[in-house]
Design a protein around this motif. Sequence first.
Motif, PDB file in Angstrom:
ATOM      1  N   ALA A  78     -21.262  -6.268   3.912  1.00 58.88           N
ATOM      2  CA  ALA A  78     -22.021  -7.270   5.079  1.00 58.88           C
ATOM      3  C   ALA A  78     -21.111  -8.597   5.321  1.00 58.88           C
ATOM      4  CB  ALA A  78     -23.082  -7.890   3.887  1.00 58.88           C
ATOM      5  N   THR A  79     -21.387  -9.303   6.387  1.00 59.17           N
ATOM      6  CA  THR A  79     -21.076 -10.420   6.824  1.00 59.17           C
ATOM      7  C   THR A  79     -20.815 -11.517   5.726  1.00 59.17           C
ATOM      8  OG1 THR A  79     -20.950 -12.202   8.550  1.00 59.17           O
ATOM      9  CG2 THR A  79     -22.956 -11.290   7.747  1.00 59.17           C
ATOM     10  N   GLY A  80     -19.642 -11.912   5.641  1.00 58.72           N
ATOM     11  CA  GLY A  80     -19.386 -13.056   4.620  1.00 58.72           C
ATOM     12  C   GLY A  80     -19.271 -12.472   3.165  1.00 58.72           C
ATOM     13  N   ASP A  81     -19.337 -10.976   3.031  1.00 61.01           N
ATOM     14  CA  ASP A  81     -18.806 -10.408   1.691  1.00 61.01           C
ATOM     15  C   ASP A  81     -17.372 -10.120   1.784  1.00 61.01           C
ATOM     16  OD1 ASP A  81     -21.237 -10.969   1.113  1.00 61.01           O
ATOM     17  OD2 ASP A  81     -22.214  -8.742   0.881  1.00 61.01           O
ATOM     18  N   ARG A  82     -16.848 -10.087   0.487  1.00 60.80           N
ATOM     19  CA  ARG A  82     -15.536  -9.530   0.346  1.00 60.80           C
ATOM     20  C   ARG A  82     -15.473  -8.238  -0.385  1.00 60.80           C
ATOM     21  NH1 ARG A  82     -11.650 -12.104  -4.322  1.00 60.80           N
ATOM     22  NH2 ARG A  82      -9.623 -11.511  -3.613  1.00 60.80           N
ATOM     23  N   TRP A  83     -14.809  -7.115  -0.024  1.00 58.81           N
ATOM     24  CA  TRP A  83     -14.549  -5.912  -0.659  1.00 58.81           C
ATOM     25  C   TRP A  83     -13.206  -5.777  -1.314  1.00 58.81           C
ATOM     26  CZ3 TRP A  83     -12.664  -1.285   2.710  1.00 58.81           C
ATOM     27  CH2 TRP A  83     -12.256  -0.065   2.009  1.00 58.81           C
ATOM     28  N   LEU A  84     -13.202  -5.970  -2.556  1.00 56.31           N
ATOM     29  CA  LEU A  84     -11.930  -5.828  -3.521  1.00 56.31           C
ATOM     30  C   LEU A  84     -11.748  -4.455  -3.971  1.00 56.31           C
ATOM     31  CD1 LEU A  84      -9.735  -7.385  -4.993  1.00 56.31           C
ATOM     32  CD2 LEU A  84     -11.242  -7.962  -6.718  1.00 56.31           C
ATOM     33  N   GLN A  85     -10.443  -3.665  -3.825  1.00 55.46           N
ATOM     34  CA  GLN A  85     -10.521  -2.303  -4.033  1.00 55.46           C
ATOM     35  C   GLN A  85      -9.183  -2.199  -4.961  1.00 55.46           C
ATOM     36  OE1 GLN A  85     -12.379   0.760  -3.472  1.00 55.46           O
ATOM     37  NE2 GLN A  85     -11.257   1.400  -5.137  1.00 55.46           N
ATOM     38  N   ARG A  86      -9.485  -1.889  -6.009  1.00 52.70           N
ATOM     39  CA  ARG A  86      -8.560  -1.521  -7.050  1.00 52.70           C
ATOM     40  C   ARG A  86      -7.879   0.196  -6.945  1.00 52.70           C
ATOM     41  NH1 ARG A  86      -8.983  -1.309 -13.378  1.00 52.70           N
ATOM     42  NH2 ARG A  86     -10.247   0.428 -12.914  1.00 52.70           N
ATOM     43  N   HIS A  87      -6.698   0.362  -6.815  1.00 53.07           N
ATOM     44  CA  HIS A  87      -6.258   1.731  -6.509  1.00 53.07           C
ATOM     45  C   HIS A  87      -4.724   1.980  -7.216  1.00 53.07           C
ATOM     46  CE1 HIS A  87      -4.408  -0.641  -3.412  1.00 53.07           C
ATOM     47  NE2 HIS A  87      -3.508   0.307  -3.137  1.00 53.07           N
ATOM     48  N   MET A  88      -4.386   3.188  -7.438  1.00 53.04           N
ATOM     49  CA  MET A  88      -3.139   3.369  -7.762  1.00 53.04           C
ATOM     50  C   MET A  88      -2.334   3.886  -6.504  1.00 53.04           C
ATOM     51  SD  MET A  88      -3.469   2.537 -11.057  1.00 53.04           S
ATOM     52  CE  MET A  88      -2.087   3.036 -11.580  1.00 53.04           C
ATOM     53  N   VAL A  89      -1.125   3.608  -6.667  1.00 49.55           N
ATOM     54  CA  VAL A  89       0.102   4.077  -5.596  1.00 49.55           C
ATOM     55  C   VAL A  89       0.762   4.961  -6.437  1.00 49.55           C
ATOM     56  CG1 VAL A  89       1.809   3.404  -4.025  1.00 49.55           C
ATOM     57  CG2 VAL A  89      -0.083   1.997  -4.446  1.00 49.55           C
ATOM     58  N   THR A  90       0.714   6.341  -5.944  1.00 49.82           N
ATOM     59  CA  THR A  90       1.516   7.240  -6.425  1.00 49.82           C
ATOM     60  C   THR A  90       2.433   8.061  -5.266  1.00 49.82           C
ATOM     61  OG1 THR A  90      -0.119   7.854  -7.908  1.00 49.82           O
ATOM     62  CG2 THR A  90       1.813   9.399  -7.647  1.00 49.82           C
ATOM     63  N   PRO A  91       3.869   7.482  -5.342  1.00 51.70           N
ATOM     64  CA  PRO A  91       4.592   7.980  -4.097  1.00 51.70           C
ATOM     65  C   PRO A  91       4.820   9.472  -4.013  1.00 51.70           C
ATOM     66  CG  PRO A  91       5.481   6.000  -5.316  1.00 51.70           C
ATOM     67  CD  PRO A  91       4.539   6.645  -6.299  1.00 51.70           C
ATOM     68  N   VAL A  92       4.894  10.053  -2.967  1.00 51.95           N
ATOM     69  CA  VAL A  92       5.442  11.401  -2.737  1.00 51.95           C
ATOM     70  C   VAL A  92       6.621  11.438  -1.952  1.00 51.95           C
ATOM     71  CG1 VAL A  92       2.839  12.209  -2.982  1.00 51.95           C
ATOM     72  CG2 VAL A  92       3.903  11.565  -0.989  1.00 51.95           C
ATOM     73  N   LEU A  93       7.277  10.427  -1.512  1.00 51.83           N
ATOM     74  CA  LEU A  93       8.538  10.182  -0.834  1.00 51.83           C
ATOM     75  C   LEU A  93       9.497   9.777  -1.514  1.00 51.83           C
ATOM     76  CD1 LEU A  93       7.481   9.491   3.042  1.00 51.83           C
ATOM     77  CD2 LEU A  93       8.189  11.742   2.113  1.00 51.83           C
ATOM     78  N   GLU A  94      10.707  10.029  -1.614  1.00 50.79           N
ATOM     79  CA  GLU A  94      11.713   9.646  -2.257  1.00 50.79           C
ATOM     80  C   GLU A  94      12.723   8.803  -1.480  1.00 50.79           C
ATOM     81  OE1 GLU A  94      14.762  10.686  -6.208  1.00 50.79           O
ATOM     82  OE2 GLU A  94      13.619  12.061  -5.022  1.00 50.79           O
ATOM     83  N   GLY A  95      13.333   7.694  -1.801  1.00 51.49           N
ATOM     84  CA  GLY A  95      14.340   7.099  -0.991  1.00 51.49           C
ATOM     85  C   GLY A  95      14.258   5.677  -1.023  1.00 51.49           C
ATOM     86  N   GLU A  96      15.196   5.000  -0.454  1.00 55.45           N
ATOM     87  CA  GLU A  96      15.333   3.508  -0.650  1.00 55.45           C
ATOM     88  C   GLU A  96      14.521   2.715   0.876  1.00 55.45           C
ATOM     89  OE1 GLU A  96      19.446   2.044  -0.569  1.00 55.45           O
ATOM     90  OE2 GLU A  96      19.690   2.920  -2.843  1.00 55.45           O
ATOM     91  N   ARG A  97      14.011   1.656   0.530  1.00 56.46           N
ATOM     92  CA  ARG A  97      13.326   0.792   1.370  1.00 56.46           C
ATOM     93  C   ARG A  97      12.415   1.841   2.230  1.00 56.46           C
ATOM     94  NH1 ARG A  97      13.530  -4.106   3.273  1.00 56.46           N
ATOM     95  NH2 ARG A  97      13.126  -4.731   5.532  1.00 56.46           N
TER      96      ARG A  97
END
Length: 311
Positions: free
Chosen positions: A260-279
């Motif tokens: 809704a207008t004026g409301d804030r959506w805060l989402q907690r989540h887990m990041v699990t990488p599936v690519l390997e490498g630098e930067r």
Amino acid sequence: MGRWSDTLPATVDLLAAVGYTVVVLLASLSSLDGVFLAAIALPFLLFVPGYAVVASLFPTWNSEYENHRLIATERLLYSVAASICLAIIVGVNLEFTPWPIRPTPVITALAIVTVVTAGIAWYRRHQRTPTGLGQASMPSGTSQAASGRSDGERIQLGTIAVSVAILVTFASVTLVAAQPQRGEAYTEFGLLTESEAGDLEASGYPEQIAMGESEQMYFTVTNHEMETTEYVVVVQLARVAPTGEVTERTRLDSYNNRTATGDRWLQRHMVTPVLEGERLRLTYLLYRGGLPDQPTAENAYRETHIWVDVT
């Protein structure tokens, strides 16, 4: 109290009003400093448009040729009152147009009113002069009752004019007040992490994640779009060449929420990488409504990202 002089040419004051209007309009279109623009425009806003309107309603200075006339003080007071009403009407009705309430649009609208009503006043004055289609002067023996009717008609017409202006002003303000407030429509979008104290902060982002492990993150979406909005957030991990070209990308997850207008959506989540490498670029793409076939940073409504090493 004396009457307006009939010795002035019938167009001097109207030409002065139109000339001053042109000067103010050009000043608003220029890059004048705000103080100088205000000094030039304020007398215009408070007097000139109303003077032109009053002149169109009560065109004749010489009472010998016009029953409905105003003495100088009345004309000045009516001009100021009408100018203020016009400025309010123009200002509030700009809310319904694509133009913002800024000096140039307001002055332009009032300039149009001034020029049009000054033209009407000029035409009506020339229709009431002795050389035009003027009215015959009243005989010297005119009864007091006839004179009383003339004054009554003059007062009635002035009252009607001011009353109509006040009613239109009140209606305009009421209509705008009933509408949702219009302003800049936008959405705030950002990434957060949880500190050791349990507080959410826009810092402390992970720089390295081990392959197969997960990192807790938060993203936040605050709706300032002036309406309830359907949001979709796509989380991607991408390999980016030194030239900035994305050579490989994979979608980690996606989330949606109706906010809704004026409301804030805060989402907690887990990041699990599936690519390997630098930067590698951990990218968050925000969309309103549906998703495109290929979500990218270029077609997202909002985008934010961090760089991580996946080992």
